[in-house]
Write an enzyme that holds these catalytic residues in place. Structure first.
Site, PDB file in Angstrom:
ATOM      1  N   SER A 141      51.054  41.234  42.705  1.00  0.00           N
ATOM      2  CA  SER A 141      49.793  40.227  42.793  1.00  0.00           C
ATOM      3  C   SER A 141      50.211  39.210  41.838  1.00  0.00           C
ATOM      4  CB  SER A 141      48.572  40.806  42.712  1.00  0.00           C
ATOM      5  OG  SER A 141      47.728  39.827  42.760  1.00  0.00           O
ATOM      6  N   TYR A 154      41.841  46.649  39.463  1.00  0.00           N
ATOM      7  CA  TYR A 154      43.001  46.015  40.350  1.00  0.00           C
ATOM      8  C   TYR A 154      44.177  45.240  39.738  1.00  0.00           C
ATOM      9  CZ  TYR A 154      45.073  43.063  43.938  1.00  0.00           C
ATOM     10  OH  TYR A 154      46.129  42.405  44.719  1.00  0.00           O
TER      11      TYR A 154
END
Length: 272
Positions: A141, A154
């Protein structure tokens, strides 16, 4: 070099980027072992491939965090002729302050986003090396490049995926196996509903579709890119995180990080 022969293993194929990766790999002639926890979604993917006369999509209902999941995937891949691609896409998030989160859910994030990637690479990559070549595509990401207050675990897990992928790519140099970390910014998927159910969110204008993200990732893996960042804005954001002082990046991420994803403020107490 484009590699379109041999089985592609795709985790997290039930929806989003994973489903698109499975569809696109199948459409170009690669059989796919589609892994996910929602069997009916996987069966739909398989039926779509048959109806379109594309390469078969073989569904495998499996929680990749389960004990021995890597070995189960490896053995099933061998039954189907052996893996040529491993796509570690399965992942999720939770939004909200860390101390307001469920510790069990935070631990689950680490198991899914990090430990399953390591376990599957350990199980599958030796077969790719023995085959003389292959592709590993790990979905990280844009969050991997900076701290992510509001979804701290995350961001940390995706930083792990990026670092692990880069290290593995060097270790596998000369084997014919390439490793690519796909690092997109916001992508239109169910991850936002899972991460902050019921929290209002406005889709940012630069958000890309799962179809676009999957196509970019496949092309990057074909080229052997180690780090793949879709869109010019995301590339600039990643570069900014590399050149600014860490203290400045922390402040910037705290102020605009969640608004970059389409949230007006910190989703306090938001848990999936």
């Amino acid at each position: 070099m484009t590699t379109t022969s041999g089985l592609a293993i795709v985790t997290g194929s039930s929806s989003g980027i994973g489903a698109e990766l499975a569809r696109q790999l199948s459409a170009r002639g690669q059989p796919v072992l589609a892994i996910g926890r929602r069997a009916h979604r996987l069966e739909e993917l398989s039926a779509q491939a048959r109806a379109a006369s594309h390469a078969p999509i073989h569904p495998l209902e499996l929680d990749v965090t389960a004990e021995g999941a890597g070995v189960l995937v490896r053995d099933r891949a061998r039954e189907l002729g052996g893996a040529a691609w491993l796509v570690n896409n399965a992942g999720t998030t939770r939004f909200g302050p860390f101390l307001e989160g469920d510790p069990a859910e935070q631990a689950m994030l680490v198991r899914l986003n990090c430990e399953s990637v390591v376990a599957l690479c350990a199980a599958i990559v030796p077969d790719l090396v023995a085959r003389g070549g292959g592709r590993v595509l790990n979905v990280a990401s844009l969050a991997a490049f900076q701290p992510t207050p509001g979804h701290a675990v995350y961001g940390a897990t995706k930083a792990f995926v990026l670092s692990f992928s880069e290290s593995l790519s060097v270790e596998l140099d000369g084997t014919g196996v390439t490793v690519t970390a796909l690092c997109p910014g916001p992508v239109t998927t169910e991850i936002f509903d899972a991460g902050a159910p019921g929290v209002p969110r406005k889709k940012p204008p630069f958000e890309i579709s799962a179809e676009e993200c999957a196509a970019y990732g496949i092309a990057a893996a074909d080229r052997g890119d180690v780090v793949a960042i879709p869109t010019a804005l995301s590339k600039a954001t990643a570069q900014l995180a590399r050149v600014l002082p860490r203290a400045a990046i922390r402040r910037l991420s705290s102020r605009i990080g969640l608004s970059f994803l389409g949230y007006g403020g910190l989703p306090r107490g938001a848990r999936g």
